[in-house]
Scaffold this active site. Structure first.
Site, PDB file in Angstrom:
ATOM      1  CE  LYS A  88      11.873 -39.921  -5.915  1.00 55.99           C
ATOM      2  NZ  LYS A  88      12.653 -39.814  -7.165  1.00 55.99           N
ATOM      3  CG  ASN A  89       9.467 -40.355  -9.262  1.00 54.70           C
ATOM      4  OD1 ASN A  89      10.310 -39.637  -8.716  1.00 54.70           O
ATOM      5  ND2 ASN A  89       9.630 -41.657  -9.409  1.00 54.70           N
ATOM      6  NE  ARG A 117      18.259 -43.270 -14.255  1.00 53.32           N
ATOM      7  CZ  ARG A 117      17.847 -42.842 -13.066  1.00 53.32           C
ATOM      8  NH1 ARG A 117      18.537 -43.141 -12.004  1.00 53.32           N
ATOM      9  NH2 ARG A 117      16.784 -42.082 -12.955  1.00 53.32           N
ATOM     10  NE  ARG A 174      19.728 -40.073 -13.455  1.00 56.78           N
ATOM     11  CZ  ARG A 174      20.341 -39.777 -14.596  1.00 56.78           C
ATOM     12  NH1 ARG A 174      21.574 -39.405 -14.554  1.00 56.78           N
ATOM     13  NH2 ARG A 174      19.722 -39.837 -15.748  1.00 56.78           N
ATOM     14  CG  ASP A 231      10.862 -46.313  -9.305  1.00 63.13           C
ATOM     15  OD1 ASP A 231      10.343 -45.220  -9.568  1.00 63.13           O
ATOM     16  OD2 ASP A 231      11.953 -46.691  -9.772  1.00 63.13           O
ATOM     17  NE  ARG A 271      18.041 -38.248  -4.382  1.00 61.18           N
ATOM     18  CZ  ARG A 271      18.510 -38.488  -5.600  1.00 61.18           C
ATOM     19  NH1 ARG A 271      19.576 -39.229  -5.753  1.00 61.18           N
ATOM     20  NH2 ARG A 271      17.907 -38.002  -6.665  1.00 61.18           N
ATOM     21  CB  CYS A 298      22.694 -42.586 -10.503  1.00 63.90           C
ATOM     22  SG  CYS A 298      21.398 -43.721 -10.907  1.00 63.90           S
TER      23      CYS A 298
HETATM   24  C1  EPZ Z   1      12.060 -41.973 -13.844  1.00 61.80           C
HETATM   25  O1  EPZ Z   1      13.450 -41.913 -14.104  1.00 61.80           O
HETATM   26  C2  EPZ Z   1      11.919 -41.993 -12.334  1.00 61.80           C
HETATM   27  N1  EPZ Z   1      12.466 -40.758 -11.768  1.00 61.80           N
HETATM   28  C3  EPZ Z   1      12.657 -43.203 -11.764  1.00 61.80           C
HETATM   29  O2  EPZ Z   1      12.418 -43.231 -10.361  1.00 61.80           O
HETATM   30  C4  EPZ Z   1      12.076 -44.479 -12.379  1.00 61.80           C
HETATM   31  O3  EPZ Z   1      12.802 -45.588 -11.921  1.00 61.80           O
HETATM   32  C5  EPZ Z   1      12.154 -44.389 -13.912  1.00 61.80           C
HETATM   33  O4  EPZ Z   1      11.494 -43.190 -14.366  1.00 61.80           O
HETATM   34  C6  EPZ Z   1      11.504 -45.587 -14.596  1.00 61.80           C
HETATM   35  O5  EPZ Z   1      10.164 -45.684 -14.204  1.00 61.80           O
HETATM   36  C7  EPZ Z   1      11.696 -39.644 -11.768  1.00 61.80           C
HETATM   37  O6  EPZ Z   1      10.575 -39.644 -12.242  1.00 61.80           O
HETATM   38  C8  EPZ Z   1      12.303 -38.414 -11.161  1.00 61.80           C
HETATM   39  P1  EPZ Z   1      13.638 -43.412 -17.826  1.00 61.80           P
HETATM   40  P2  EPZ Z   1      13.966 -41.630 -15.627  1.00 61.80           P
HETATM   41  O7  EPZ Z   1      14.087 -42.242 -18.625  1.00 61.80           O
HETATM   42  O8  EPZ Z   1      13.068 -40.646 -16.271  1.00 61.80           O
HETATM   43  C9  EPZ Z   1      16.984 -45.490 -20.429  1.00 61.80           C
HETATM   44  C10 EPZ Z   1      12.939 -43.420  -8.120  1.00 61.80           C
HETATM   45  O9  EPZ Z   1      13.376 -44.380  -7.469  1.00 61.80           O
HETATM   46  N2  EPZ Z   1      17.059 -44.179 -21.127  1.00 61.80           N
HETATM   47  O10 EPZ Z   1      12.278 -43.984 -18.063  1.00 61.80           O
HETATM   48  O11 EPZ Z   1      15.414 -41.344 -15.556  1.00 61.80           O
HETATM   49  C11 EPZ Z   1      17.568 -45.387 -19.038  1.00 61.80           C
HETATM   50  O12 EPZ Z   1      18.957 -45.600 -19.065  1.00 61.80           O
HETATM   51  C12 EPZ Z   1      13.531 -43.118  -9.472  1.00 61.80           C
HETATM   52  O13 EPZ Z   1      12.003 -42.675  -7.759  1.00 61.80           O
HETATM   53  C13 EPZ Z   1      17.881 -44.060 -22.244  1.00 61.80           C
HETATM   54  O14 EPZ Z   1      18.548 -45.022 -22.654  1.00 61.80           O
HETATM   55  O15 EPZ Z   1      13.735 -43.062 -16.275  1.00 61.80           O
HETATM   56  C14 EPZ Z   1      16.884 -46.485 -18.290  1.00 61.80           C
HETATM   57  O16 EPZ Z   1      17.551 -47.702 -18.492  1.00 61.80           O
HETATM   58  C15 EPZ Z   1      14.701 -44.026  -9.812  1.00 61.80           C
HETATM   59  N3  EPZ Z   1      17.970 -42.851 -22.865  1.00 61.80           N
HETATM   60  C16 EPZ Z   1      15.488 -46.543 -18.939  1.00 61.80           C
HETATM   61  O17 EPZ Z   1      15.608 -45.834 -20.181  1.00 61.80           O
HETATM   62  C17 EPZ Z   1      17.265 -41.761 -22.443  1.00 61.80           C
HETATM   63  O18 EPZ Z   1      17.381 -40.676 -23.066  1.00 61.80           O
HETATM   64  C18 EPZ Z   1      14.414 -45.886 -18.104  1.00 61.80           C
HETATM   65  O19 EPZ Z   1      14.760 -44.542 -17.949  1.00 61.80           O
HETATM   66  C19 EPZ Z   1      16.431 -41.904 -21.314  1.00 61.80           C
HETATM   67  C20 EPZ Z   1      16.343 -43.120 -20.671  1.00 61.80           C
END
Ligand code: EPZ
Length: 421
Positions: free
Chosen positions: A22-23, A119, A90, A304, A396, A114
């Site tokens: 998915k990711n 996020r 998202r 995850d 999802r 979420c």
């Molecule tokens: C991706 O989400 C994945 N989703 C998530 O999988 C996964 O948990 C996450 O990466 C971490 O590995 C997809 O790939 C579609 P991040 P993403 O940006 O990109 C903070 C699942 O279950 N952050 O690495 O949203 C954020 O708040 C999903 O498949 C900022 O502060 O993750 C979080 O605490 C859930 N500012 C941390 O970084 C930003 O601009 C990680 O977020 C961006 C992120």
């Protein structure tokens, strides 16, 4: 609305095949905005993939879907991602970089928070601004534009954000000049995205390390790619055998991307034998023992997999300390596991699990994608019957999970839910 009804206590035996990731699928589908054309195979049949295709169609792309395959062709594009679709997923924020890079403007609904956390997308926006984008937030939308083309920039991310790295990587492929992304996320899905972009002629180096260098191109050719296996679905099957017991061969198992997860399950006493680089045999021949994990950016233990690992530790001997460092509110499943008799205590970003003999079936509610997987895993090993509500969360990110588990001997049915919420 539907629910799962699971009769616990059946061991799992047989073979199961992991679906496409998915990711990895989601960013690669959005990358079709950059190239105008894409032919993607090994695509999982998931709600989030359907939402992404809907969004591409809404923007004016022609999307044709057949089982396991998506083809995209450009039409008359309106570079907008509306609230109604972004609030469903998202990851729609991943349209922003490609729209800006290809069309010089974009209007994308600001993704709300979420269940698992706020996020924010501040790091995505900061990086794109450094590449010359003018960005403002108005009425809940990100309104972005650039005069001419985005310019390559040297960007250091405050945090190795997966989505932020993907947005900037995609934008950089059509920017003028060189872009360097430092403190980049190293997740395997980013490597797969880079592979797909390179199939279209993008010049990328360093993907999978914390410094990615991109030489922008004037235009790209069509993407032709097959999606990598889903390492989180693969890890979820390890949790299922760890909890319900049995002896299962998992095909298309991406061992090289699951190092820490395999190590932790082995430390807990699960037998994982590599039959080939893409096939493992997993057996539970003894009660597991409590094992500590701390979630980290790749290659650390993936956030995850935290919920699914917790479910398995609920009936391991001894104590497991589970620490979540990536998201601020990713323990909703713990409250539901408690309702199934788990002995655990939530202390800030840590849950201390004390193994019990066996969980007992109960009516539980899924709150987010991996929480729902965790409750299904717990139900497989629990006494009596577990009913998991709100399984739209599960749909999802898991393709036909109940069918795959049933084929392994689990007693699990998808039935209409009597609850209307
Ligand atoms: C991706 O989400 C994945 N989703 C998530 O999988 C996964 O948990 C996450 O990466 C971490 O590995 C997809 O790939 C579609 P991040 P993403 O940006 O990109 C903070 C699942 O279950 N952050 O690495 O949203 C954020 O708040 C999903 O498949 C900022 O502060 O993750 C979080 O605490 C859930 N500012 C941390 O970084 C930003 O601009 C990680 O977020 C961006 C992120």
């Amino acid at each position: 609305m539907e629910k799962f009804v699971i009769k616990g206590g059946r061991e799992l035996h047989g073979r199961v095949k992991v679906s496409g990731s998915k990711n990895a699928s989601l960013p690669i589908l959005f990358a079709s905005i950059l190239t105008g054309e894409l032919d993607l195979s090994n695509v999982p049949a998931l709600m989030d993939v359907a939402t992404t295709c809907d969004l591409l169609e809404h923007m004016g792309f022609a999307v044709s879907r057949e089982p396991g395959r998506v083809k995209v062709k450009e039409g008359e594009v309106t570079p907008e991602a509306p609230y109604e679709l972004v609030k469903k997923m998202r990851a729609s924020i991943l349209a922003l970089g490609p729209l800006l890079a290809r069309f010089g403007r974009a209007k994308v609904s600001l993704p709300g928070g979420c269940a698992i956390g706020l996020r924010p997308v501040d790091l995505h926006l900061k990086g794109l601004s450094k590449m010359g984008a003018e960005i403002e937030i108005s009425h809940g939308y990100i309104v972005a534009s650039v005069n001419g083309r985005l310019k390559g920039a040297d960007i250091t991310l405050d945090f190795p954000t997966v989505g932020g790295t993907e947005n900037l990587l995609m934008a950089a492929t059509l920017a003028e000049g060189r872009t360097v992304i430092r403190n980049a996320a190293k997740e395997p899905e980013i490597v797969d995205l880079a592979k797909a972009l390179k199939s279209a002629g993008a010049h990328i180096e360093g993907e999978g390390t914390d410094v990615i260098v991109v030489e922008g191109e004037g235009e790209l050719s069509p993407i032709v790619h097959s999606v990598m296996p889903d390492r989180i679905e693969a890890g979820t099957f390890l949790s299922a055998v760890a909890t319900a017991g049995g002896d299962v061969v998992i095909e298309d198992f991406p061992s090289e991307t699951l190092g820490t997860v395999i190590d932790k399950f082995k430390e807990a006493g699960l037998e994982i034998e590599e039959l080939s680089p893409s096939e493992v045999r997993v057996r539970k021949r003894q009660r597991l023992k409590g094992t500590d994990i701390t979630t980290q950016p790749y290659p650390g233990f993936p956030t995850d997999m935290q919920a699914q690992f917790m479910a398995a530790m609920c009936t391991a001997d001894g104590v497991s300390v589970i620490k979540e460092t990536i998201f601020e509110n990713r323990f909703m499943h713990a409250l539901e596991l408690q309702r199934m008799g788990a002995d655990l205590k939530i202390e800030g970003n840590t849950v201390v699990v004390k193994g019990v003999e066996r969980l007992t079936g109960a009516k539980v509610t899924a709150t987010d994608l991996r929480a729902s997987a965790s409750l299904v895993v717990a139900g497989l090993g629990a006494e009596n019957t577990t009913e998991v509500y709100r399984i739209y969360h599960l749909d999802r990110g898991y393709e036909r999970l109940e069918e795959k588990l049933k084929a392994l001997g689990a007693e699990i049915e998808r039935v209409p839910s009597e609850l209307k919420y």
